[in-house]
Design an enzyme around this catalytic site. Structure first.
Site, PDB file in Angstrom:
ATOM      1  N   TYR A  37      -6.535   4.945  -1.598  1.00 26.54           N
ATOM      2  CA  TYR A  37      -7.803   4.759  -1.938  1.00 26.54           C
ATOM      3  C   TYR A  37      -7.550   4.315  -0.548  1.00 26.54           C
ATOM      4  CZ  TYR A  37      -7.225  -0.698  -1.591  1.00 26.54           C
ATOM      5  OH  TYR A  37      -6.890  -1.311  -0.961  1.00 26.54           O
TER       6      TYR A  37
ATOM      7  N   HIS B 210     -13.563  -0.072  -0.258  1.00 20.25           N
ATOM      8  CA  HIS B 210     -12.662  -1.589   0.182  1.00 20.25           C
ATOM      9  C   HIS B 210     -13.914  -1.962  -0.310  1.00 20.25           C
ATOM     10  CE1 HIS B 210     -10.010  -4.926   1.988  1.00 20.25           C
ATOM     11  NE2 HIS B 210     -11.461  -4.618   3.165  1.00 20.25           N
TER      12      HIS B 210
ATOM     13  N   TRP C 133       0.882  -1.044  -0.240  1.00 19.07           N
ATOM     14  CA  TRP C 133       0.123   0.088  -0.016  1.00 19.07           C
ATOM     15  C   TRP C 133       0.505   1.415  -0.426  1.00 19.07           C
ATOM     16  CZ3 TRP C 133      -1.267  -4.378   2.244  1.00 19.07           C
ATOM     17  CH2 TRP C 133      -3.321  -5.098   1.059  1.00 19.07           C
TER      18      TRP C 133
ATOM     19  N   ASP D  30     -13.318 -11.989   4.090  1.00 21.93           N
ATOM     20  CA  ASP D  30     -12.214 -11.211   3.048  1.00 21.93           C
ATOM     21  C   ASP D  30     -10.681 -11.387   3.432  1.00 21.93           C
ATOM     22  OD1 ASP D  30     -10.920  -8.869   2.616  1.00 21.93           O
ATOM     23  OD2 ASP D  30     -11.987  -7.450   4.189  1.00 21.93           O
TER      24      ASP D  30
ATOM     25  N   CYS E 111      -7.037  -4.491  -2.564  1.00 21.71           N
ATOM     26  CA  CYS E 111      -8.187  -4.929  -1.833  1.00 21.71           C
ATOM     27  C   CYS E 111      -8.489  -5.294  -2.852  1.00 21.71           C
ATOM     28  CB  CYS E 111      -8.887  -4.604  -0.934  1.00 21.71           C
ATOM     29  SG  CYS E 111     -10.146  -2.284  -1.260  1.00 21.71           S
TER      30      CYS E 111
END
Length: 679
Positions: A508, A327, A233, A350, A269
């Protein structure tokens, strides 16, 4: 005494069986069937003939390295008069003779995976068994043919990104039936730590889609195991590629499978969710990717996101809690016999590694209804998912002496929860599956059950000073444009305020970048009932170097009342739009006939584009891999980048050609074209 059949050879009828079991897109060179549904093999006898009641055949079916009757990974059975779909059974469906049509059926709760079937003393063959959402006895049964076509058989889709005010549809090639993908998915199951510790027990657990979903949630990331993807990230993608560069799951799964299960670099994600969706669909679990806009990441399970700002309204690092612009996760369809009745259906799961669950980076499955009702004790990970869509946000201003004071800020969480519609590329809003309407009695009851005290104590009050952020309708990358802080005085007295209005690039997941423009007005005067619009100009020359690949800018307006010292904050993320990619198909689209895609994108920037590259990919269109072409020339401001790429479709039906354009200044612009391939 019954005479055992003397088998010389057999025909697995792969084309007939695979088509009947809706697995033929995997190919017809091996037997791939679904549980709870009969399949037929033809046996050619060496001697004698089959006689009802006088012929016998003993069958043994096994899966896993340590098959055992007690685990349900081994079963022995003889010929029956008729098929019994509740257990392993076999029956002859042909008249007496020296060719025998043998129907075989597994129970609808048999473990999925690779099997061997031994017929008497002379016959032994292998097959793959998958979940069967067409079978009413299977835990993943879904009774709508349109939904099954979308959530199991569709090899491409749309993932929603952007912002909740400006959702952006990103095409994705799931490619679950492409060559080698099913084998990679079965290998994921075999590489999971539970299998490596106790293969017998793990193979037995594969009868249960709850267990398999949880394994996949852990194995799509590589944080605890030899999983598929490594997350990153930051803007540093050394040793791999930007998550934005992926157009589908096929290359990711192939890379992992062919490189000794080394993690593929890098995912974020939507990539984790898309790969998990490909694997679930490949194994036969109905699955869809969902996007939660303004998604809360609650690290301490108090259902509150604490956000700190300085005196200028700029964010400070004071908590691990965060709000992601969006997400993505997946929902898998199944029954939940482990919970009280009423919680079957879609289950959130997830695969993005965020927090540990039972010591492992995984999350779910948890019924959507449990989230909606505030049932936080239900398995698995209900508090974390509940917070993602319901957390309260508390904004605190840190003073120079270290003390803090609360700032009024209307902050939304869990907005426009989205997925692709069945049978179309339109966005379906599924927020109502996760939460009751805001302010309703049912919402209040769910909050009570979840002990969500902050939300229960909240009062919506528009009295006093109010600040909101308004934006222009056109915010394209490469343009200069205005955004506005709108200040309203809802009191009965004159007000003098200070307004700080700033903009910064943001990723994001909420990580802030460089300043894109700032304004500090020391004296904003407002009479009772008055409104004032304060513009902030965002210039491309200023924001172009600050912007990340997400094309997001965070706007924050802080209003401080001089008389009361009370502060009010408004925050809004905006997404700058990339140009549209135009795709023309040249030639008549037919199976095994070469086609050309003419692809055009206009350079919207005042800069010249260098190192321009087009890439296309599509299930049954591009041979299971991306096709890439580079432009030899640069593309000036306002000019078109244009290329022709050839490809050969291998299967009829509606397919999605996914396109990516990349260059030094305009990165990973996505587009697609739906193509109907004729027979």
């Amino acid at each position: 005494m019954a005479q055992a059949l003397d088998i010389a050879r057999w025909d697995l009828e792969c084309e007939f069986n695979n088509t009947d079991h809706r697995t033929d897109l995997n190919g017809v060179d091996r037997l791939i069937v679904r549980r709870g549904q009969p399949f037929t093999v033809n046996l050619h006898l060496r001697s004698g003939a089959y006689q009802p009641g006088a012929s016998s055949l003993s069958c043994i079916v096994e899966t896993g390295p340590h098959p055992a009757d007690q685990y349900g990974t081994r079963a022995s059975f003889d010929l029956s008069a008729n098929i019994d779909t509740s257990r392993w059974s076999a029956a002859v469906s042909s008249p007496p003779g020296n060719t025998v049509a043998l129907s075989i059926c597994s129970p609808p709760d048999a473990p999925i995976g690779r099997y061997t079937l031994t017929l008497g003393r002379s016959g032994r063959f292998e097959f793959i068994l998958l979940f069967n959402p067409w079978c009413s006895g299977d835990a993943v049964y879904m009774d709508n043919e349109g939904s099954l076509k979308e959530y199991v058989l569709s090899q491409d889709g749309i993932i929603f990104r952007g912002s909740y005010k400006r959702t952006i549809a990103t095409p994705w090639n799931f490619g679950q039936f492409e060559n080698g993908i099913l084998d990679a998915c079965l290998r994921i199951l075999d590489m999971n730590p539970k299998y490596l510790r106790n293969p017998g027990k793990d193979c037995s657990g594969r009868r249960n889609p709850i267990y398999v979903s949880r394994v996949l949630s852990a194995m799509v990331n590589c944080n605890d195991d030899r999983g598929v993807l490594l997350g990153r990230w930051t803007d540093d993608y050394d040793g791999g590629v930007s998550p934005m560069s992926w157009k589908g799951s096929v290359e990711i799964l192939q890379n992992w499978d062919t490189n000794a299960c080394q993690p593929v670099r890098y995912g974020q994600c939507w990539v984790f969710a898309a790969v998990a969706c490909s694997v679930a669909r490949a194994l036969g679990i109905p699955c869809r990717v969902v996007t939660n806009y303004l998604s809360a990441h609650d690290t301490n399970s108090n259902l509150v996101i604490e956000r700190y700002i300085d005196k200028d309204g700029q964010p400070l690092q004071g908590s691990r809690d965060s709000i992601w612009n969006y997400h993505c996760w997946v929902e898998n369809w199944m029954t939940r016999p482990d919970l009280k009745p009423g919680f079957d259906g879609w289950q959130a799961s997830d695969p993005t590694p965020q927090e540990k669950s039972e010591g492992v980076y995984c999350c779910g499955p948890i019924p959507l209804k449990a989230i909606k009702e505030g049932e936080l004790l239900f398995k698995y990970d209900a508090p974390f998912v509940f917070a993602e869509v319901n957390a309260d946000v508390v904004t605190l201003m840190k003073n120079k002496d270290g003390s803090t004071e609360r700032v009024t800020a209307a902050t939304l969480v869990g907005q426009k929860i989205s997925t692709k519609s069945v049978g179309s590329d339109a966005r379906e809003d599924i927020t109502h599956l996760y939460k009751y309407p805001e302010g309703s009695g049912e919402e209040r009851e769910a909050f009570k059950k979840a002990n969500h005290q902050n939300k229960l104590l909240q009062r919506h009050d528009d009295q006093g000073l109010r600040i909101t952020i308004k934006v222009s309708s056109e915010m394209r990358k490469g343009c200069d444009f205005d955004v506005f802080a709108v200040v309203t005085n809802n009191t009965t007295s004159d007000k003098k305020c200070r307004l700080l209005f700033g903009s910064r690039s943001v990723s994001y997941n909420g990580i802030l970048g460089e300043n894109c423009g700032f304004k500090d007005l020391l004296n904003v005067e407002l009479s009772p009932g008055a409104e004032r619009r304060v513009p902030l100009r965002l210039n491309y020359s200023k924001y172009k170097e600050a912007l990340t690949e997400d094309n997001l800018i965070r706007l924050a307006a802080l209003l401080v009342d001089h008389a009361t010292r009370e502060a009010t904050l408004a925050v809004r993320n905006i997404v700058l739009e990339n140009p549209d990619i135009k795709v023309r198909i040249l030639g008549e689209p037919k199976e095994n006939r070469k086609l050309a895609a003419e692809i055009t994108v206009q350079n919207p920037l005042p800069d010249t584009l260098e190192n321009c590259c087009f890439s296309i990919e599509g299930a049954n269109l591009t041979g299971g891999h991306a096709i890439t072409e580079r432009l030899s020339s640069t593309v000036g401001p306002g000019e078109d980048a244009k290329i022709k790429i050839y490809f050969t479709p291998t299967h009829y039906g509606l397919r999605k050609l996914v396109v990516d354009f990349n260059s030094n200044k305009l990165c990973h612009v996505k587009g697609y074209r739906n193509v109907i391939i004729g027979k």
